[in-house]
Write an enzyme that holds these catalytic residues in place. Structure first.
Site, PDB file in Angstrom:
ATOM      1  N   ILE A 384      34.869  43.661  41.044  1.00 33.24           N
ATOM      2  CA  ILE A 384      35.142  42.972  42.296  1.00 33.24           C
ATOM      3  C   ILE A 384      36.623  43.008  42.642  1.00 33.24           C
ATOM      4  O   ILE A 384      36.997  43.162  43.815  1.00 33.24           O
ATOM      5  CB  ILE A 384      34.634  41.505  42.236  1.00 33.24           C
ATOM      6  N   CYS A 385      37.497  42.918  41.648  1.00 34.42           N
ATOM      7  CA  CYS A 385      38.940  42.946  41.914  1.00 34.42           C
ATOM      8  C   CYS A 385      39.369  44.305  42.458  1.00 34.42           C
ATOM      9  O   CYS A 385      40.129  44.400  43.423  1.00 34.42           O
ATOM     10  CB  CYS A 385      39.719  42.610  40.644  1.00 34.42           C
ATOM     11  N   GLY A 386      38.872  45.378  41.831  1.00 36.70           N
ATOM     12  CA  GLY A 386      39.245  46.718  42.277  1.00 36.70           C
ATOM     13  C   GLY A 386      38.752  47.018  43.669  1.00 36.70           C
ATOM     14  O   GLY A 386      39.478  47.605  44.486  1.00 36.70           O
TER      15      GLY A 386
END
Length: 465
Positions: A384-386
């Site tokens: 999700i961060c990427g």
């Protein structure tokens, strides 16, 4: 296969991901790998520096947008005179920039024409690039409204190239039905002349004076376009400009899709050093500032007092209040797949301070909202961060940056020729007639140091051996 991420994703192909046209970054790049372009060089294209700058800019921006390839056809028998490539053969430089040089045209490709039009039947998309004094345009081949392409102002040649590559891109994408079947142009002498931009009142004087020194703040998309444009101007060999180059970042793979003076060999190198090496090889002198622009910035004695600002950061823009530059031209670009062609320009000193335009409360950036495609990718890749970071990256392409650069340089150079400045200017590249801005005024600041432009007779270009 390496997965594409925020540091490696092609910044124009990202538009297909943002628009939900494709299901992955890899599919976006595969889609853009079907887009191809041809540049036809007819007799006379290299007679002016404007023509040479137009070709080089069209090619360098196109190879970074048309991932299926760009081919160059016909008259490559010239030695270039623009400072960045002075003494190099057009054929050699075309290959170096990533073109396929062809001796025959067996397939129908969207085509940009410089110089004399081809004798053969034109393809469905065939657009002529034109310039004259401070004016430039694109028009279907054979249109009666062609500009003379005689008066030698490379700013106009670069502007024509930017419009031409943009028009071809809209054609292959199906973004605009009339792309390639219309005449589009403007005057850099009076960028707010819309219906009457072709009138002689807006052609401007012959190009006679060039900035002697400048400070370039930010060496990403816009900063590189500024430097590229300076490298096309008619500086004498013993009068190349002095540039202070300021940036703190290193080149990432995604920068190759937006930065006109970066190549694969520059990856992980500081942008400021990669750019300095290329400019110094062309005879420019440089000073390097490898730190962020911020509230502690002060111009020192004997440093350039005119700055071209290309940092997409509200806090940094607010800090222009205290930097003590005599003149600043700041440019911002749209960042979404719908508005990435939009250009907004501010020139200071103006009626408002930078801190009055960019309020402190606007400095906080909202978290990007993920569309269904990004949500699905985040779930599939457990990242999700990427995917949030990738979604936050702007859609960008150097043919927009090239047009922004000539608009910015025109603000610096117009007062040197007795012209006016525009405190604010908004240009929509997709529909160029929809441009607005502040009423022009006389520049009130300290004059930018200048040198005289080198006089170059028409048709002086040499043929390569």
């Amino acid at each position: 296969m390496t997965e594409l991420n925020a540091d490696s994703m092609h910044r124009l192909a990202k538009m297909a991901l943002d628009a939900g046209e494709v299901d992955s970054p890899e599919e976006a790049v595969a889609l853009f790998s079907r887009y191809r372009l041809r540049i036809h060089l007819g007799h006379g294209w290299a007679d002016t520096l404007a023509g040479q700058a137009s070709f080089l800019t069209a090619l360098n921006t196109a190879v970074r947008a048309f991932l299926g390839g760009v081919e160059v056809y016909d008259d490559l028998s010239h030695v270039l005179d623009v400072p960045l490539y002075r003494g190099r053969s057009a054929r050699e430089v075309a290959k170096e920039l990533g073109a396929a040089v062809v001796t025959c045209t067996t397939t129908e490709l969207p085509t940009l024409v410089l110089g004399a039009a081809p004798d053969a039947a034109a393809p469905a998309f065939c657009v002529q690039l034109g310039w004259d004094h401070w004016r430039f345009q694109i028009a279907p081949v054979g249109a009666e409204s062609a500009l003379t392409c005689v008066d030698d102002n490379p700013l106009a040649g670069i502007g024509a190239a930017a419009l031409g590559v943009n028009e071809a891109f809209m054609h292959v994408r199906g973004d605009l039905v009339e792309a390639g079947h219309r005449t589009v142009g403007m005057s850099l002498w009076n960028p707010l002349a819309v219906a009457d931009w072709r009138d002689d009142a807006h052609k401007g004087p012959p190009l006679a004076y060039l900035p002697k020194s400048l400070w370039l703040v930010g060496l990403g998309h816009l900063g590189q376009a500024y430097a590229w444009t300076l490298g096309m101007l008619p500086y004498p060999v013993d009068g190349r400009p002095h540039l202070v180059l300021q940036d703190f970042d290193k080149a990432a793979k995604s920068n190759l899709s937006t930065c006109l003076l970066l190549w694969a060999a520059d990856l992980l190198k500081p942008k400021v050093r990669a750019l300095a090496s290329r400019l110094e090889a062309a005879g420019f002198t440089t000073a390097l500032v490898e730190r962020r622009f911020g509230p502690g910035h002060r111009v020192m004695v004997d440093e350039p007092t005119t700055a071209l600002f290309g940092v997409d950061n509200v806090a940094a823009r607010r800090d222009l209040d205290t930097a003590a530059f005599a003149m600043v031209v700041e440019t911002g670009l749209g960042s979404g797949y719908r508005d990435f062609r939009n250009i907004r320009l501010h020139t200071f000193p103006g009626p408002r301070l930078p801190s009055q335009i960019w309020r402190a409360e606007s400095a906080a950036q909202a978290e990007p909202e993920l569309n269904d495609t990004y949500k699905k990718l985040a779930d599939e890749r457990k990242d999700i961060c990427g995917m949030t970071l990738l979604a936050s990256r702007a859609v960008a392409t150097p043919f927009v940056g090239a047009l922004a650069a000539v608009l910015a340089l025109a603000e610096v150079m117009r007062p040197l020729h007795g012209g006016l400045v525009y405190a604010a200017l908004d240009v929509q590249m997709r529909a160029l007639r929809h441009r607005t801005g502040a009423a022009p005024s006389t520049y009130q600041g300290l004059q930018t140091a200048f040198v005289q432009a080198e006089k170059r007779p028409v048709s002086s270009t040499r043929e390569a051996a």
